[in-house]
Design a protein around this motif. Structure first.
Motif, PDB file in Angstrom:
ATOM      1  N   ARG A  74      12.588 -17.469  -0.632  1.00 16.83           N
ATOM      2  CA  ARG A  74      12.580 -18.732   0.104  1.00 16.83           C
ATOM      3  C   ARG A  74      12.999 -18.577   1.562  1.00 16.83           C
ATOM      4  O   ARG A  74      12.437 -19.210   2.432  1.00 16.83           O
ATOM      5  N   SER A  75      13.991 -17.775   1.841  1.00 19.29           N
ATOM      6  CA  SER A  75      14.439 -17.620   3.228  1.00 19.29           C
ATOM      7  C   SER A  75      13.444 -16.737   3.978  1.00 19.29           C
ATOM      8  O   SER A  75      12.750 -15.908   3.376  1.00 19.29           O
ATOM      9  N   LEU A  76      13.402 -16.901   5.286  1.00 20.37           N
ATOM     10  CA  LEU A  76      12.471 -16.112   6.090  1.00 20.37           C
ATOM     11  C   LEU A  76      12.726 -14.614   5.923  1.00 20.37           C
ATOM     12  O   LEU A  76      11.775 -13.837   5.787  1.00 20.37           O
ATOM     13  N   ASP A  77      13.979 -14.204   5.891  1.00 21.02           N
ATOM     14  CA  ASP A  77      14.291 -12.778   5.704  1.00 21.02           C
ATOM     15  C   ASP A  77      13.694 -12.251   4.403  1.00 21.02           C
ATOM     16  O   ASP A  77      13.088 -11.178   4.373  1.00 21.02           O
ATOM     17  N   ARG A  78      13.892 -12.993   3.334  1.00 15.04           N
ATOM     18  CA  ARG A  78      13.385 -12.552   2.034  1.00 15.04           C
ATOM     19  C   ARG A  78      11.865 -12.612   1.970  1.00 15.04           C
ATOM     20  O   ARG A  78      11.225 -11.763   1.355  1.00 15.04           O
ATOM     21  N   ILE A  79      11.275 -13.615   2.618  1.00 14.38           N
ATOM     22  CA  ILE A  79       9.806 -13.718   2.659  1.00 14.38           C
ATOM     23  C   ILE A  79       9.227 -12.499   3.368  1.00 14.38           C
ATOM     24  O   ILE A  79       8.267 -11.892   2.901  1.00 14.38           O
ATOM     25  N   ILE A  80       9.816 -12.138   4.494  1.00 15.09           N
ATOM     26  CA  ILE A  80       9.339 -10.977   5.252  1.00 15.09           C
ATOM     27  C   ILE A  80       9.465  -9.702   4.422  1.00 15.09           C
ATOM     28  O   ILE A  80       8.525  -8.895   4.356  1.00 15.09           O
ATOM     29  N   LYS A  81      10.610  -9.505   3.764  1.00 12.74           N
ATOM     30  CA  LYS A  81      10.787  -8.309   2.926  1.00 12.74           C
ATOM     31  C   LYS A  81       9.779  -8.287   1.778  1.00 12.74           C
ATOM     32  O   LYS A  81       9.202  -7.240   1.463  1.00 12.74           O
ATOM     33  N   PHE A  82       9.568  -9.447   1.157  1.00 14.52           N
ATOM     34  CA  PHE A  82       8.617  -9.555   0.055  1.00 14.52           C
ATOM     35  C   PHE A  82       7.197  -9.211   0.523  1.00 14.52           C
ATOM     36  O   PHE A  82       6.498  -8.411  -0.108  1.00 14.52           O
ATOM     37  N   LEU A  83       6.771  -9.791   1.634  1.00 17.33           N
ATOM     38  CA  LEU A  83       5.418  -9.526   2.132  1.00 17.33           C
ATOM     39  C   LEU A  83       5.245  -8.066   2.533  1.00 17.33           C
ATOM     40  O   LEU A  83       4.181  -7.473   2.316  1.00 17.33           O
ATOM     41  N   ARG A  84       6.277  -7.486   3.102  1.00 18.02           N
ATOM     42  CA  ARG A  84       6.225  -6.068   3.475  1.00 18.02           C
ATOM     43  C   ARG A  84       6.060  -5.198   2.213  1.00 18.02           C
ATOM     44  O   ARG A  84       5.209  -4.322   2.162  1.00 18.02           O
ATOM     45  N   LYS A  85       6.871  -5.452   1.190  1.00 22.10           N
ATOM     46  CA  LYS A  85       6.776  -4.690  -0.063  1.00 22.10           C
ATOM     47  C   LYS A  85       5.393  -4.871  -0.702  1.00 22.10           C
ATOM     48  O   LYS A  85       4.786  -3.898  -1.153  1.00 22.10           O
ATOM     49  N   CYS A  86       4.942  -6.108  -0.763  1.00 15.49           N
ATOM     50  CA  CYS A  86       3.656  -6.386  -1.415  1.00 15.49           C
ATOM     51  C   CYS A  86       2.501  -5.725  -0.677  1.00 15.49           C
ATOM     52  O   CYS A  86       1.596  -5.167  -1.308  1.00 15.49           O
ATOM     53  N   SER A  87       2.538  -5.770   0.654  1.00 12.40           N
ATOM     54  CA  SER A  87       1.434  -5.155   1.403  1.00 12.40           C
ATOM     55  C   SER A  87       1.420  -3.642   1.225  1.00 12.40           C
ATOM     56  O   SER A  87       0.367  -3.010   1.307  1.00 12.40           O
ATOM     57  N   ASP A  88       2.571  -3.055   0.941  1.00 14.21           N
ATOM     58  CA  ASP A  88       2.648  -1.612   0.681  1.00 14.21           C
ATOM     59  C   ASP A  88       2.281  -1.249  -0.757  1.00 14.21           C
ATOM     60  O   ASP A  88       1.706  -0.193  -1.000  1.00 14.21           O
ATOM     61  N   ARG A  89       2.610  -2.101  -1.712  1.00 12.70           N
ATOM     62  CA  ARG A  89       2.510  -1.724  -3.121  1.00 12.70           C
ATOM     63  C   ARG A  89       1.327  -2.307  -3.889  1.00 12.70           C
ATOM     64  O   ARG A  89       0.980  -1.772  -4.947  1.00 12.70           O
ATOM     65  N   LEU A  90       0.767  -3.402  -3.429  1.00 12.98           N
ATOM     66  CA  LEU A  90      -0.299  -4.046  -4.199  1.00 12.98           C
ATOM     67  C   LEU A  90      -1.671  -3.679  -3.618  1.00 12.98           C
ATOM     68  O   LEU A  90      -2.016  -4.117  -2.519  1.00 12.98           O
ATOM     69  N   PRO A  91      -2.450  -2.899  -4.344  1.00 12.23           N
ATOM     70  CA  PRO A  91      -3.752  -2.458  -3.838  1.00 12.23           C
ATOM     71  C   PRO A  91      -4.689  -3.614  -3.462  1.00 12.23           C
ATOM     72  O   PRO A  91      -5.475  -3.495  -2.530  1.00 12.23           O
ATOM     73  N   ALA A  92      -4.567  -4.738  -4.158  1.00 16.14           N
ATOM     74  CA  ALA A  92      -5.448  -5.873  -3.863  1.00 16.14           C
ATOM     75  C   ALA A  92      -5.220  -6.437  -2.460  1.00 16.14           C
ATOM     76  O   ALA A  92      -6.087  -7.113  -1.911  1.00 16.14           O
ATOM     77  N   LEU A  93      -4.079  -6.124  -1.875  1.00 21.23           N
ATOM     78  CA  LEU A  93      -3.776  -6.625  -0.526  1.00 21.23           C
ATOM     79  C   LEU A  93      -4.163  -5.646   0.579  1.00 21.23           C
ATOM     80  O   LEU A  93      -3.940  -5.925   1.758  1.00 21.23           O
ATOM     81  N   ALA A  94      -4.743  -4.530   0.223  1.00 19.72           N
ATOM     82  CA  ALA A  94      -5.124  -3.516   1.218  1.00 19.72           C
ATOM     83  C   ALA A  94      -5.949  -4.081   2.378  1.00 19.72           C
ATOM     84  O   ALA A  94      -5.704  -3.718   3.534  1.00 19.72           O
ATOM     85  N   PRO A  95      -6.923  -4.983   2.112  1.00 12.86           N
ATOM     86  CA  PRO A  95      -7.713  -5.506   3.235  1.00 12.86           C
ATOM     87  C   PRO A  95      -6.884  -6.306   4.253  1.00 12.86           C
ATOM     88  O   PRO A  95      -7.318  -6.508   5.383  1.00 12.86           O
ATOM     89  N   PHE A  96      -5.698  -6.755   3.858  1.00 12.26           N
ATOM     90  CA  PHE A  96      -4.878  -7.607   4.717  1.00 12.26           C
ATOM     91  C   PHE A  96      -3.658  -6.882   5.277  1.00 12.26           C
ATOM     92  O   PHE A  96      -2.903  -7.453   6.064  1.00 12.26           O
ATOM     93  N   LYS A  97      -3.461  -5.646   4.852  1.00 13.46           N
ATOM     94  CA  LYS A  97      -2.217  -4.936   5.153  1.00 13.46           C
ATOM     95  C   LYS A  97      -1.916  -4.845   6.646  1.00 13.46           C
ATOM     96  O   LYS A  97      -0.814  -5.179   7.077  1.00 13.46           O
ATOM     97  N   GLU A  98      -2.870  -4.424   7.426  1.00 14.80           N
ATOM     98  CA  GLU A  98      -2.620  -4.237   8.863  1.00 14.80           C
ATOM     99  C   GLU A  98      -2.262  -5.562   9.534  1.00 14.80           C
ATOM    100  O   GLU A  98      -1.300  -5.643  10.297  1.00 14.80           O
ATOM    101  N   ASP A  99      -3.027  -6.616   9.248  1.00 21.12           N
ATOM    102  CA  ASP A  99      -2.752  -7.925   9.848  1.00 21.12           C
ATOM    103  C   ASP A  99      -1.407  -8.472   9.377  1.00 21.12           C
ATOM    104  O   ASP A  99      -0.641  -9.023  10.172  1.00 21.12           O
ATOM    105  N   ALA A 100      -1.127  -8.310   8.075  1.00 29.51           N
ATOM    106  CA  ALA A 100       0.129  -8.814   7.532  1.00 29.51           C
ATOM    107  C   ALA A 100       1.313  -8.094   8.175  1.00 29.51           C
ATOM    108  O   ALA A 100       2.296  -8.733   8.576  1.00 29.51           O
ATOM    109  N   ARG A 101       1.233  -6.790   8.274  1.00 26.64           N
ATOM    110  CA  ARG A 101       2.344  -6.025   8.847  1.00 26.64           C
ATOM    111  C   ARG A 101       2.568  -6.393  10.312  1.00 26.64           C
ATOM    112  O   ARG A 101       3.708  -6.553  10.754  1.00 26.64           O
ATOM    113  N   GLY A 102       1.505  -6.515  11.077  1.00 28.25           N
ATOM    114  CA  GLY A 102       1.649  -6.896  12.483  1.00 28.25           C
ATOM    115  C   GLY A 102       2.301  -8.263  12.637  1.00 28.25           C
ATOM    116  O   GLY A 102       3.193  -8.453  13.470  1.00 28.25           O
ATOM    117  N   LEU A 103       1.863  -9.211  11.821  1.00 31.56           N
ATOM    118  CA  LEU A 103       2.407 -10.563  11.874  1.00 31.56           C
ATOM    119  C   LEU A 103       3.879 -10.586  11.480  1.00 31.56           C
ATOM    120  O   LEU A 103       4.720 -11.122  12.212  1.00 31.56           O
TER     121      LEU A 103
END
Length: 186
Positions: A74-103
């Motif tokens: 829920r908190s921004l810190d935790r959201i950022i950590k969650f999105l970072r982990k997911c973009s690294d670990r979930l193959p289905a998010l590969a097409p979005f990884k670069e944009d997600a990480r930059g954002l």
């Protein structure tokens, strides 16, 4: 107040903290730039965070995010950590990884200043430097005390932050839309 409650001396004068206090020394022409800039920052960040939360909802419930975190962040810190982990670990998010990480990297870099502007107060203006002063009290949990935080920022920097906040909102909403639409395509 209850006996166990004590009000520590405030490190700036209370007169500065009244609605007219810190503002009374700021020229009207500066206020006409200041208020829309702060409003633009708040507006942009609310939309940027909405985009992140929308991405979290899709990832958590439909892309396997529950395997990364057992509780929805829920908190921004935790959201950022969650999105970072997911973009690294979930193959289905590969097409979005670069944009997600930059954002999320940029939002993480800018979050403390946004926090100061939203939760701090305007405590003064320094005409010779053209800077607005902000003041905020933070809780130091381990020591059970409040610590002061201050910053100075020019009106031009605030206007630049407002424009960048709008750009972050557009990036975040676009990313959330693409992630959500990819679920529909499946």
């Amino acid at each position: 107040y209850p006996a166990e409650y004590t009000l520590a001396p405030c490190p700036i004068s209370w007169d500065q903290l009244t609605p007219s206090g810190g503002l009374k020394e700021i020229p009207e022409k500066i206020l006409q730039i200041l208020f829309p800039a702060i409003g633009g920052i708040v507006y942009g960040w609310s939309h940027a965070e909405f985009g992140l939360v929308s991405s979290v909802a899709a990832i958590y419930h439909r892309y396997g995010g529950k395997s990364i975190e057992t509780e929805i962040p829920r908190s921004l810190d935790r959201i950022i950590k969650f999105l970072r982990k997911c973009s690294d670990r979930l193959p289905a998010l590969a097409p979005f990884k670069e944009d997600a990480r930059g954002l999320i990297d940029e939002m993480e870099r800018r979050a403390s200043m946004r926090h100061m502007l939203v939760h701090g107060v305007i405590s003064g203006y320094i005409p010779s430097k053209g800077t607005i002063q902000f003041f905020k009290l933070n809780v130091d949990v381990p020591n059970d005390i409040h610590l002061e935080e201050r910053c100075e920022i020019t009106v031009g920097e605030l206007a630049e932050m407002a424009a960048r906040s709008q750009a972050l909102a557009n990036l975040s909403l676009s990313l959330a839309q693409r992630i959500t639409q990819s679920l529909v395509a499946k």
